[in-house]
Design an enzyme around this catalytic site. Structure first.
Site, PDB file in Angstrom:
ATOM      1  N   ARG A   1      -6.142   1.933  -4.485  1.00 32.78           N
ATOM      2  CA  ARG A   1      -5.613   0.880  -3.601  1.00 32.78           C
ATOM      3  C   ARG A   1      -5.604   1.467  -2.201  1.00 32.78           C
ATOM      4  NH1 ARG A   1      -2.374   4.033  -1.856  1.00 32.78           N
ATOM      5  NH2 ARG A   1      -1.435   2.308  -0.720  1.00 32.78           N
ATOM      6  N   GLY A   2      -5.202   0.638  -1.238  1.00 32.28           N
ATOM      7  CA  GLY A   2      -5.322   1.064   0.156  1.00 32.28           C
ATOM      8  C   GLY A   2      -6.688   0.600   0.664  1.00 32.28           C
ATOM      9  N   ALA A   3      -6.697  -0.022   1.842  1.00 36.66           N
ATOM     10  CA  ALA A   3      -7.905  -0.722   2.297  1.00 36.66           C
ATOM     11  C   ALA A   3      -9.173   0.158   2.311  1.00 36.66           C
ATOM     12  CB  ALA A   3      -7.634  -1.339   3.668  1.00 36.66           C
TER      13      ALA A   3
ATOM     14  N   ARG B   1      -9.777  -8.102  -4.797  1.00 33.41           N
ATOM     15  CA  ARG B   1      -8.545  -8.230  -4.007  1.00 33.41           C
ATOM     16  C   ARG B   1      -8.907  -8.903  -2.674  1.00 33.41           C
ATOM     17  NH1 ARG B   1      -4.503  -3.336  -3.621  1.00 33.41           N
ATOM     18  NH2 ARG B   1      -3.080  -5.070  -3.179  1.00 33.41           N
TER      19      ARG B   1
ATOM     20  N   GLN C   1       4.925   1.834  -3.460  1.00 32.05           N
ATOM     21  CA  GLN C   1       3.929   2.818  -3.014  1.00 32.05           C
ATOM     22  C   GLN C   1       4.544   3.887  -2.101  1.00 32.05           C
ATOM     23  OE1 GLN C   1       3.541  -0.500  -2.960  1.00 32.05           O
ATOM     24  NE2 GLN C   1       1.399  -1.124  -3.108  1.00 32.05           N
TER      25      GLN C   1
ATOM     26  N   ASP D   1      -4.353  -3.658   6.430  1.00 31.03           N
ATOM     27  CA  ASP D   1      -5.422  -4.057   5.505  1.00 31.03           C
ATOM     28  C   ASP D   1      -6.466  -4.932   6.172  1.00 31.03           C
ATOM     29  OD1 ASP D   1      -2.934  -3.503   3.761  1.00 31.03           O
ATOM     30  OD2 ASP D   1      -4.682  -3.317   2.454  1.00 31.03           O
TER      31      ASP D   1
ATOM     32  N   ASN E   1      -0.491  -6.191   6.776  1.00 29.81           N
ATOM     33  CA  ASN E   1      -0.186  -4.957   6.027  1.00 29.81           C
ATOM     34  C   ASN E   1       0.786  -5.318   4.909  1.00 29.81           C
ATOM     35  OD1 ASN E   1      -0.584  -2.077   5.749  1.00 29.81           O
ATOM     36  ND2 ASN E   1       1.548  -1.833   6.339  1.00 29.81           N
ATOM     37  N   LYS E   2       1.127  -4.322   4.126  1.00 26.54           N
ATOM     38  CA  LYS E   2       1.999  -4.526   2.960  1.00 26.54           C
ATOM     39  C   LYS E   2       3.224  -5.362   3.310  1.00 26.54           C
ATOM     40  CE  LYS E   2       1.320  -3.595  -0.338  1.00 26.54           C
ATOM     41  NZ  LYS E   2       0.729  -4.582  -1.299  1.00 26.54           N
TER      42      LYS E   2
HETATM   43  O1  MRU Z   1      -1.429  -3.072  -2.041  1.00 29.86           O
HETATM   44  P1  MRU Z   1      -1.911  -1.772  -1.494  1.00 29.86           P
HETATM   45  O2  MRU Z   1      -1.199  -0.580  -2.042  1.00 29.86           O
HETATM   46  O3  MRU Z   1      -3.414  -1.652  -1.578  1.00 29.86           O
HETATM   47  O4  MRU Z   1      -1.536  -1.869   0.062  1.00 29.86           O
HETATM   48  C1  MRU Z   1      -1.885  -0.816   0.901  1.00 29.86           C
HETATM   49  C2  MRU Z   1      -1.380  -0.981   2.277  1.00 29.86           C
HETATM   50  O5  MRU Z   1      -0.713  -1.939   2.597  1.00 29.86           O
HETATM   51  C3  MRU Z   1      -1.784   0.052   3.289  1.00 29.86           C
HETATM   52  O6  MRU Z   1      -0.832   0.141   4.297  1.00 29.86           O
HETATM   53  C4  MRU Z   1      -3.115  -0.367   3.922  1.00 29.86           C
HETATM   54  O7  MRU Z   1      -4.088  -0.597   2.961  1.00 29.86           O
HETATM   55  C5  MRU Z   1      -3.600   0.618   4.890  1.00 29.86           C
HETATM   56  S1  MRU Z   1      -4.367   1.954   4.040  1.00 29.86           S
HETATM   57  C6  MRU Z   1      -4.818   3.200   5.004  1.00 29.86           C
END
Ligand code: MRU
Length: 367
Positions: free
Chosen positions: A53-55, A90, A202, A243, A253-254
């Site tokens: 996960r994470g963009a 996603r 996370q 993201d 973002n999250k």
């Molecule tokens: O749902 P996730 O865990 O994929 O969400 C991740 C985030 O919100 C991060 O802040 C974002 O992807 C930036 S990653 C460098």
């Protein structure tokens, strides 16, 4: 970055030259488990259930997913099916579509016989470029932390972050955490407030773990504690990841990031967002209107996983049976609340004009 002193990336090509290894992030921080992906479906599934996960890491995994899809044949139909399957894993992180576009542009024009090798070369390049980009983000963000450290006369700089935008969310270094690793590596005193980040935690399970692996002082806080800490002068700056950043500087973002930005504004705390070029969606003119927000399963809100006293990882129910739950996974922070965007090309105001000035070569797609 390091796991028990051993350097790792979050994704790497296995020695057989075809299969791809990832760290199963659903098991952290309790178990460090490497999962081998051998098919397109493995890659799509890993993104969907958030083993990765994470963009930026979602983008890198998608690129390798295309490679894995081409094992039996490299026809246009196979390519189309792979792009379609991966694109629906996603919806919010634009790096996914960015990586698929990069793969498509290069592979489509190649003769079928050359596509397999070209796909692996390109996926490796995407990964290497991500590492370089995030390292540069770290250097620019480090300079911001250094200025605060000077102002504080050597007292630790307290940085609040949300979710995990560390090396686990990218191929290496991270985005929001890269400046922190650089500052820590240069012996600047830093301390991180890690929002636990409900519902998937996370922050508590990934950010705290990776900071701990590098000896960066940190404290886990509930998502609701940030405003209180800011009111009492205990937060010097906020750095989060994103993201998808819209052309106008709005950042998705999250979920919960927006509330942190509001609290930061009210308390005069600088609110920075760290991102690579691959997170900018030049086609999204207005983030609140144009960025799709993922809605995840209710069970992530009503249930929680953790390690039980006997060592097993257990899932327990938090709420009364029958209560409905809503689970929007991201929110959009309007550009007016963002002090600056930390990119691999420097720190920029969050506005269309400044983003276009920073990326005159990239801002080529019309909104
Ligand atoms: O749902 P996730 O865990 O994929 O969400 C991740 C985030 O919100 C991060 O802040 C974002 O992807 C930036 S990653 C460098």
């Amino acid at each position: 970055m390091n796991v028990n002193g051993t350097p790792y990336r979050s994704i790497w090509l296995n020695g057989d030259g075809v299969s791809v290894d990832i760290i199963d992030q659903t098991r952290l921080p309790h178990e460090f488990e490497v999962v081998r992906m051998t098919s397109l479906e493995d890659a799509a599934h890993a993104i969907e259930i958030m083993q990765v996960r994470g963009a930026p890491l979602i983008g890198a995994t998608a690129a390798y997913g295309v490679c894995l899809a081409l094992q039996k044949n490299c026809s246009d139909e196979t390519l189309n099916a792979a792009f379609a399957r991966l694109a629906r894993t996603r919806p919010t992180a634009v790096n996914l579509i960015w990586a698929l576009d990069v793969m498509e542009k290069t592979l489509r024009d190649k003769p079928e016989k050359d596509r397999f090798a070209a796909a692996y070369d390109l996926a490796a390049l995407i990964c290497d470029e991500d590492v370089e980009t995030n390292s540069a983000i770290g250097d620019y963000g480090h300079a911001l932390i250094e200025m605060l450290a000077i102002e504080k006369g050597g007292e630790p700089v307290n940085i609040l972050t949300h979710c995990n935008a560390g090396w686990l969310a990218t191929v290496d270094w991270g985005t929001a955490l890269s400046p922190i690793y650089k500052a820590h590596g240069a012996d600047l005193p830093v301390h991180v407030w890690a929002d636990e980040t409900r519902p998937r935690n996370q922050g508590a399970s990934l950010t705290a773990w990776e900071l701990g692996q590098h000896g960066v002082p940190h404290t886990i806080i509930t998502d609701n504690a940030g405003g209180h800490l800011m009111q009492h002068g205990k937060v010097d700056m906020v750095i989060t990841g994103t993201d998808r950043t819209a052309r106008n500087g709005d950042v998705a973002n999250k979920i919960g990031t927006y509330l942190k930005a509001l609290a930061a504004k009210d308390n005069g705390v600088p609110f920075y967002v760290a991102l690579p070029f691959s997170t900018i969606d030049w086609n999204a003119r207005d983030g609140v209107r144009d960025i799709p927000i993922e809605e995840r399963d209710q069970s992530e809100v009503t249930h929680i996983s953790g390690r039980a006293a006997d060592g097993s990882i257990t899932n327990v129910q938090l709420s009364a049976p029958g209560s409905a739950a809503a689970n929007p996974a991201f929110d959009v922070t309007p550009a007016r609340l963002v002090t600056g965007l930390i990119t691999e090309r420097g720190v920029s105001a969050a506005s269309e004009a400044r983003l276009m000035a920073l990326y005159p070569d990239r801002a080529d797609s019309s909104p």
